[in-house]
Design a protein around this motif. Structure first.
Motif, mmCIF file in Angstrom:
data_model
loop_
_atom_site.group_PDB
_atom_site.id
_atom_site.type_symbol
_atom_site.label_atom_id
_atom_site.label_comp_id
_atom_site.label_asym_id
_atom_site.label_seq_id
_atom_site.Cartn_x
_atom_site.Cartn_y
_atom_site.Cartn_z
ATOM 1 N N PHE A 25 0.823 -1.211 0.000
ATOM 2 C CA PHE A 25 0.000 0.000 0.000
ATOM 3 C C PHE A 25 0.854 1.257 0.000
ATOM 4 O O PHE A 25 0.642 2.170 -0.822
ATOM 5 C CB PHE A 25 -0.922 0.003 1.219
ATOM 6 C CG PHE A 25 -1.685 1.289 1.390
ATOM 7 C CD1 PHE A 25 -2.802 1.561 0.611
ATOM 8 C CD2 PHE A 25 -1.272 2.237 2.323
ATOM 9 C CE1 PHE A 25 -3.509 2.758 0.756
ATOM 10 C CE2 PHE A 25 -1.960 3.435 2.475
ATOM 11 C CZ PHE A 25 -3.090 3.685 1.693
ATOM 12 N N TYR A 26 1.843 1.331 0.900
ATOM 13 C CA TYR A 26 2.670 2.534 0.994
ATOM 14 C C TYR A 26 3.611 2.668 -0.195
ATOM 15 O O TYR A 26 3.967 3.783 -0.594
ATOM 16 C CB TYR A 26 3.446 2.550 2.318
ATOM 17 C CG TYR A 26 2.539 2.803 3.495
ATOM 18 C CD1 TYR A 26 1.832 3.996 3.604
ATOM 19 C CD2 TYR A 26 2.361 1.846 4.480
ATOM 20 C CE1 TYR A 26 0.975 4.228 4.667
ATOM 21 C CE2 TYR A 26 1.501 2.068 5.555
ATOM 22 C CZ TYR A 26 0.814 3.263 5.636
ATOM 23 O OH TYR A 26 -0.038 3.489 6.687
ATOM 24 N N LYS A 27 4.011 1.531 -0.780
ATOM 25 C CA LYS A 27 4.830 1.592 -1.994
ATOM 26 C C LYS A 27 4.021 2.214 -3.126
ATOM 27 O O LYS A 27 4.507 3.098 -3.842
ATOM 28 C CB LYS A 27 5.289 0.189 -2.399
ATOM 29 C CG LYS A 27 6.156 0.169 -3.664
ATOM 30 C CD LYS A 27 6.314 -1.215 -4.225
ATOM 31 C CE LYS A 27 5.024 -1.652 -4.921
ATOM 32 N NZ LYS A 27 5.180 -2.944 -5.637
ATOM 33 N N LEU A 74 12.241 2.557 -6.528
ATOM 34 C CA LEU A 74 10.868 3.005 -6.307
ATOM 35 C C LEU A 74 9.937 1.840 -5.999
ATOM 36 O O LEU A 74 8.905 2.008 -5.351
ATOM 37 C CB LEU A 74 10.349 3.758 -7.541
ATOM 38 C CG LEU A 74 10.894 5.175 -7.767
ATOM 39 C CD1 LEU A 74 10.383 5.725 -9.083
ATOM 40 C CD2 LEU A 74 10.512 6.093 -6.623
ATOM 41 N N ASN A 75 10.300 0.654 -6.469
ATOM 42 C CA ASN A 75 9.458 -0.523 -6.266
ATOM 43 C C ASN A 75 9.802 -1.294 -4.996
ATOM 44 O O ASN A 75 9.233 -2.350 -4.738
ATOM 45 C CB ASN A 75 9.563 -1.460 -7.476
ATOM 46 C CG ASN A 75 8.984 -0.835 -8.729
ATOM 47 O OD1 ASN A 75 7.860 -0.341 -8.720
ATOM 48 N ND2 ASN A 75 9.748 -0.851 -9.813
ATOM 49 N N GLU A 76 10.733 -0.741 -4.226
ATOM 50 C CA GLU A 76 11.096 -1.404 -2.968
ATOM 51 C C GLU A 76 10.006 -1.216 -1.922
ATOM 52 O O GLU A 76 9.344 -0.177 -1.887
ATOM 53 C CB GLU A 76 12.417 -0.844 -2.438
ATOM 54 C CG GLU A 76 13.626 -1.185 -3.283
ATOM 55 C CD GLU A 76 14.903 -0.562 -2.733
ATOM 56 O OE1 GLU A 76 14.805 0.155 -1.704
ATOM 57 O OE2 GLU A 76 15.969 -0.782 -3.310
ATOM 58 N N VAL A 105 11.368 11.255 0.771
ATOM 59 C CA VAL A 105 10.655 10.051 1.204
ATOM 60 C C VAL A 105 9.868 9.450 0.043
ATOM 61 O O VAL A 105 9.919 8.244 -0.201
ATOM 62 C CB VAL A 105 9.706 10.366 2.384
ATOM 63 C CG1 VAL A 105 8.838 9.148 2.711
ATOM 64 C CG2 VAL A 105 10.513 10.785 3.611
ATOM 65 N N ASN A 106 9.147 10.292 -0.686
ATOM 66 C CA ASN A 106 8.311 9.799 -1.785
ATOM 67 C C ASN A 106 9.126 9.179 -2.914
ATOM 68 O O ASN A 106 8.636 8.321 -3.647
ATOM 69 C CB ASN A 106 7.446 10.927 -2.345
ATOM 70 C CG ASN A 106 6.392 11.392 -1.349
ATOM 71 O OD1 ASN A 106 5.950 10.621 -0.496
ATOM 72 N ND2 ASN A 106 5.997 12.648 -1.436
ATOM 73 N N SER A 107 10.391 9.626 -3.066
ATOM 74 C CA SER A 107 11.247 9.084 -4.119
ATOM 75 C C SER A 107 12.114 7.938 -3.622
ATOM 76 O O SER A 107 12.975 7.441 -4.344
ATOM 77 C CB SER A 107 12.140 10.194 -4.694
ATOM 78 O OG SER A 107 13.027 10.679 -3.705
#
Length: 333
Positions: free
Chosen positions: A62-64, A96-98, A163-165
């Motif tokens: 969800f957070y990813k 980004l997919n982590e 954080v978003n990146s």
């Protein structure tokens, strides 16, 4: 509003911004940069949870996904302002997919970093309001305080992007350097607002040169950090050094040059001058940096050396900047 109230708030602003370097070093040394995978909340809460059991089963995914949505918005902004190369770099970044598992220590270290950042914002806002006292008598105090406030605000927004990146290189470096710009503006405002007539130095060239090299060192150090963060195997020191070449060589050579200049500055500044004590601390910090830096290459000392290296580096820059602004007090005013 009085000059005394402003001076107190200015020193508090400088202290709070400086502590952001120290706390940022703690975040980095503990690997807590993504301790909270969302922003401004932490796991969707204003106070982080204390256990993973309180989170939904699919919280990592969800957070990813939320982070990717926000990153795509940021990418569109970059494209709009013409930074298409950086936008493409962010889009192609596999990190980004982590996903990130909940970790109590990392979550609360990052949370403390954000709380301190919020308090810093309040302090600098108060300082900006109090600087209105100088609008008619010393408008430059207000101008530099405003620039410092804008720097802190911009850095807060960069924190969200970081954080978003998912801590993508370049953005983290900009976040780091923006903090130096912010504290520099407050130091200049502090000096301009000071009523004392500080003694000047007949030839401040050496100190200015030391500040320039220190500033360059900050930037190079930030890029070394970016490369360092991409290393996955710290057991082989030779592999680590090879991976960091040639930036680590420039970083080391410049460190030695800064130490040499710090020695000369300490010798040349008269012992009765009020900056003599600062020059001594700069000399000590420069020497310690040459010792602590290489310890980052040794697995057992990575965490401690990261914290101290960032903190001491910030301290060195702040002290040297303060010395230089003191020398040019009359010109700034």
């Amino acid at each position: 509003m009085t000059s005394k109230n402003y001076r107190i708030s200015n020193w508090l602003s400088i202290f709070f911004i400086f502590m952001l370097f120290v706390i940022g070093g703690l975040v980095r040394s503990t690997g807590s940069g993504m301790g909270c995978p969302d922003w401004p909340k932490c796991f969707g809460q204003y106070i982080p949870p204390t256990s993973e059991n309180t989170l939904p089963n699919n919280y990592q995914t969800f957070y990813k996904e939320q982070r990717i949505i926000k990153t795509n918005r940021f990418v569109e902004i970059l494209k709009w302002i013409g930074l298409e190369k950086k936008a493409l770099e962010i889009q192609k970044n596999s990190s980004l997919n982590e996903t990130h598992e909940f970790n109590f220590l990392k979550a609360y270290v990052e949370y403390f970093n954000r709380i301190w950042g919020a308090l810093t914002g309040i302090i600098v806002l108060i300082c900006l309001i109090l600087s209105a006292y100088y609008l008619k008598i010393k408008p430059k105090v207000f101008v530099f305080t405003l620039l410092g406030f804008i720097g802190v605000l911009f850095n807060a927004l960069l924190g969200a992007v970081v954080v978003n990146s998912n801590l993508i290189g370049g953005i983290v470096t900009a976040h780091f350097i923006a903090a130096f710009a912010s504290i520099s503006f407050f130091l200049i405002a502090n000096n301009v607002s000071d009523e004392k007539n500080h003694w000047s130095i007949s030839n401040p060239t050496l100190s200015i040169l030391l500040l320039i090299f220190t500033s360059i060192q900050v930037v190079i150090g930030a890029f070394v950090r970016e490369s360092f963060d991409r290393i996955t195997n710290f057991t082989d020191i030779q592999h680590t050094i090879t991976f960091l070449l040639p930036k680590i060589n420039y970083h080391a050579i410049l460190g030695a040059v800064i130490l040499g200049l710090a020695v000369l500055q300490f010798i040349r500044i008269p012992k009765h001058h009020f900056t003599s004590g600062f020059a001594k601390y700069i000399l000590v910090l420069s020497a310690l940096q040459l010792i602590i830096g290489p310890l980052s290459l040794i697995n057992q000392f990575i965490a401690v050396s990261k914290l101290l290296h960032i903190s001491f580096g910030a301290g060195l820059y702040v002290l040297q900047f303060y010395i230089c602004t003191s020398f040019f007090k009359k010109n700034i005013i």
